[in-house]
Design a protein around this motif. Structure first.
Motif, PDB file in Angstrom:
ATOM      1  N   LEU A  67       0.895  -1.069   0.085  1.00 47.39           N
ATOM      2  CA  LEU A  67      -0.060   0.007   0.007  1.00 47.39           C
ATOM      3  C   LEU A  67       0.880   1.241   0.061  1.00 47.39           C
ATOM      4  O   LEU A  67       0.450   2.345  -0.503  1.00 47.39           O
ATOM      5  CB  LEU A  67      -1.060   0.013   1.061  1.00 47.39           C
ATOM      6  CG  LEU A  67      -2.130  -1.046   1.082  1.00 47.39           C
ATOM      7  CD1 LEU A  67      -2.697  -1.125   2.382  1.00 47.39           C
ATOM      8  CD2 LEU A  67      -2.922  -0.533   0.048  1.00 47.39           C
ATOM      9  N   SER A  68       1.963   1.249   0.707  1.00 54.48           N
ATOM     10  CA  SER A  68       2.910   2.443   0.675  1.00 54.48           C
ATOM     11  C   SER A  68       3.334   2.708  -0.764  1.00 54.48           C
ATOM     12  O   SER A  68       3.775   4.098  -0.926  1.00 54.48           O
ATOM     13  CB  SER A  68       4.128   2.227   1.426  1.00 54.48           C
ATOM     14  OG  SER A  68       5.008   1.190   0.646  1.00 54.48           O
ATOM     15  N   GLU A  69       3.094   1.922  -1.690  1.00 54.92           N
ATOM     16  CA  GLU A  69       3.622   2.214  -3.045  1.00 54.92           C
ATOM     17  C   GLU A  69       2.380   2.725  -4.030  1.00 54.92           C
ATOM     18  O   GLU A  69       2.583   3.063  -5.133  1.00 54.92           O
ATOM     19  CB  GLU A  69       4.522   0.998  -3.727  1.00 54.92           C
ATOM     20  CG  GLU A  69       5.600   0.719  -3.125  1.00 54.92           C
ATOM     21  CD  GLU A  69       6.547  -0.123  -3.666  1.00 54.92           C
ATOM     22  OE1 GLU A  69       5.684  -0.908  -4.548  1.00 54.92           O
ATOM     23  OE2 GLU A  69       7.708  -0.558  -3.377  1.00 54.92           O
ATOM     24  N   LYS A  70       1.239   2.534  -3.488  1.00 51.57           N
ATOM     25  CA  LYS A  70       0.011   3.043  -4.287  1.00 51.57           C
ATOM     26  C   LYS A  70      -0.441   4.376  -3.974  1.00 51.57           C
ATOM     27  O   LYS A  70      -0.151   5.094  -2.808  1.00 51.57           O
ATOM     28  CB  LYS A  70      -1.194   1.888  -3.771  1.00 51.57           C
ATOM     29  CG  LYS A  70      -0.820   0.618  -3.832  1.00 51.57           C
ATOM     30  CD  LYS A  70      -0.963   0.243  -5.246  1.00 51.57           C
ATOM     31  CE  LYS A  70      -0.862  -1.477  -5.204  1.00 51.57           C
ATOM     32  NZ  LYS A  70      -0.584  -1.839  -6.599  1.00 51.57           N
ATOM     33  N   THR A  71      -0.968   4.858  -4.837  1.00 53.42           N
ATOM     34  CA  THR A  71      -1.682   6.169  -4.823  1.00 53.42           C
ATOM     35  C   THR A  71      -3.290   5.976  -4.850  1.00 53.42           C
ATOM     36  O   THR A  71      -3.645   5.072  -5.191  1.00 53.42           O
ATOM     37  CB  THR A  71      -1.411   6.943  -6.135  1.00 53.42           C
ATOM     38  OG1 THR A  71      -1.994   6.494  -7.344  1.00 53.42           O
ATOM     39  CG2 THR A  71       0.095   7.328  -6.425  1.00 53.42           C
ATOM     40  N   PRO A  72      -4.026   6.856  -4.364  1.00 53.91           N
ATOM     41  CA  PRO A  72      -5.461   6.745  -4.271  1.00 53.91           C
ATOM     42  C   PRO A  72      -6.136   6.500  -5.906  1.00 53.91           C
ATOM     43  O   PRO A  72      -6.888   5.690  -5.734  1.00 53.91           O
ATOM     44  CB  PRO A  72      -5.889   8.249  -3.841  1.00 53.91           C
ATOM     45  CG  PRO A  72      -4.888   8.774  -3.396  1.00 53.91           C
ATOM     46  CD  PRO A  72      -3.529   8.147  -3.964  1.00 53.91           C
ATOM     47  N   ASP A  73      -5.491   6.932  -6.956  1.00 52.79           N
ATOM     48  CA  ASP A  73      -6.041   6.589  -8.073  1.00 52.79           C
ATOM     49  C   ASP A  73      -5.886   5.056  -8.425  1.00 52.79           C
ATOM     50  O   ASP A  73      -6.577   4.122  -9.189  1.00 52.79           O
ATOM     51  CB  ASP A  73      -5.097   7.304  -9.329  1.00 52.79           C
ATOM     52  CG  ASP A  73      -5.663   8.681  -9.390  1.00 52.79           C
ATOM     53  OD1 ASP A  73      -6.912   9.049  -8.635  1.00 52.79           O
ATOM     54  OD2 ASP A  73      -4.893   9.411  -9.610  1.00 52.79           O
ATOM     55  N   ASP A  74      -4.518   4.196  -8.005  1.00 53.46           N
ATOM     56  CA  ASP A  74      -4.179   2.953  -8.089  1.00 53.46           C
ATOM     57  C   ASP A  74      -5.235   2.012  -7.198  1.00 53.46           C
ATOM     58  O   ASP A  74      -5.383   1.019  -7.728  1.00 53.46           O
ATOM     59  CB  ASP A  74      -2.872   2.575  -7.471  1.00 53.46           C
ATOM     60  CG  ASP A  74      -1.908   3.296  -7.910  1.00 53.46           C
ATOM     61  OD1 ASP A  74      -1.871   3.748  -9.390  1.00 53.46           O
ATOM     62  OD2 ASP A  74      -0.731   3.398  -7.493  1.00 53.46           O
ATOM     63  N   LEU A  75      -6.030   2.669  -6.467  1.00 51.21           N
ATOM     64  CA  LEU A  75      -6.942   1.692  -5.600  1.00 51.21           C
ATOM     65  C   LEU A  75      -8.309   1.965  -5.809  1.00 51.21           C
ATOM     66  O   LEU A  75      -9.172   1.310  -5.132  1.00 51.21           O
ATOM     67  CB  LEU A  75      -6.515   1.985  -3.879  1.00 51.21           C
ATOM     68  CG  LEU A  75      -5.333   1.543  -3.511  1.00 51.21           C
ATOM     69  CD1 LEU A  75      -5.183   2.020  -2.209  1.00 51.21           C
ATOM     70  CD2 LEU A  75      -4.808   0.395  -3.547  1.00 51.21           C
ATOM     71  N   LYS A  76      -8.456   2.933  -6.701  1.00 52.56           N
ATOM     72  CA  LYS A  76      -9.983   3.436  -6.958  1.00 52.56           C
ATOM     73  C   LYS A  76     -10.421   2.062  -7.905  1.00 52.56           C
ATOM     74  O   LYS A  76      -9.955   1.758  -8.853  1.00 52.56           O
ATOM     75  CB  LYS A  76      -9.934   4.778  -7.674  1.00 52.56           C
ATOM     76  CG  LYS A  76      -9.882   5.891  -6.734  1.00 52.56           C
ATOM     77  CD  LYS A  76     -10.073   7.105  -7.270  1.00 52.56           C
ATOM     78  CE  LYS A  76      -9.904   8.325  -6.186  1.00 52.56           C
ATOM     79  NZ  LYS A  76     -10.076   9.525  -6.579  1.00 52.56           N
ATOM     80  N   GLY A  77     -11.893   2.159  -7.951  1.00 50.65           N
ATOM     81  CA  GLY A  77     -12.565   1.292  -8.731  1.00 50.65           C
ATOM     82  C   GLY A  77     -12.414  -0.296  -8.540  1.00 50.65           C
ATOM     83  O   GLY A  77     -11.376  -0.707  -7.865  1.00 50.65           O
ATOM     84  N   LYS A  78     -13.157  -0.848  -9.192  1.00 53.14           N
ATOM     85  CA  LYS A  78     -12.901  -2.614  -9.411  1.00 53.14           C
ATOM     86  C   LYS A  78     -11.755  -3.069  -9.772  1.00 53.14           C
ATOM     87  O   LYS A  78     -10.984  -4.061  -8.953  1.00 53.14           O
ATOM     88  CB  LYS A  78     -14.080  -3.125 -10.173  1.00 53.14           C
ATOM     89  CG  LYS A  78     -14.386  -4.368 -10.059  1.00 53.14           C
ATOM     90  CD  LYS A  78     -15.310  -5.097 -11.027  1.00 53.14           C
ATOM     91  CE  LYS A  78     -16.601  -4.313 -11.487  1.00 53.14           C
ATOM     92  NZ  LYS A  78     -17.331  -4.827 -12.425  1.00 53.14           N
TER      93      LYS A  78
END
Length: 143
Positions: free
Chosen positions: A98-109
């Motif tokens: 998760l520390s390498e993710k942005t909010p856009d990476d986690l949005k949506g299905k």
């Protein structure tokens, strides 16, 4: 004498036809019959072989953070026990991922499915007794 030769030839032909027929039957039965597919586990088996990862809060690569919890399904009771013992390692992997993710990476299905698959692959690298079948996000709050 000639009669005996004809009888022997007929017996050899009959035996050959029988063996070819038996071989064809075995081939068809063994290789083209109904495939013995693994049956899907029942919901009771899924729950029985799953480990809950309690809600955790961690920072993303931006100034955002996420509060998230998981249910991880394994393929056996032995794998579940090993995964429960590796709880600290799994949490560490989740935080690192998760520390390498942005909010856009986690949005949506698609973003959530990618996170689930990435975590499944990373956790399976740790596992020695069985494997992780599926990672489910059961709660998620992105801020």
């Amino acid at each position: 004498m000639k009669n005996n030769k004809i009888i022997i030839i007929m017996l050899i032909l009959l035996l050959t036809i029988t063996l070819v027929g038996a071989g064809a039957f075995i081939y068809i039965w063994k290789f083209t019959g109904e495939e013995h597919e693994e049956k899907e586990p029942s919901i009771e088996e899924i729950v029985e072989n799953s480990v809950d990862i309690e809600e955790m809060t961690t920072n993303l690569s931006t100034d955002n953070f996420i509060r998230i919890s998981f249910k991880i399904q394994t393929d056996s009771k032995e794998a579940k026990e090993e995964l429960a013992q590796r709880d600290f390692q799994v949490k560490n992997l989740i935080i690192q991922e998760l520390s390498e993710k942005t909010p856009d990476d986690l949005k949506g299905k698609d973003g959530q499915a990618k996170l689930e698959n990435d975590l499944k692959d990373k956790i399976n690298e740790l596992m020695q007794e069985g494997k992780v079948v599926q990672v489910y996000i059961v709660n998620s709050l992105l801020q």
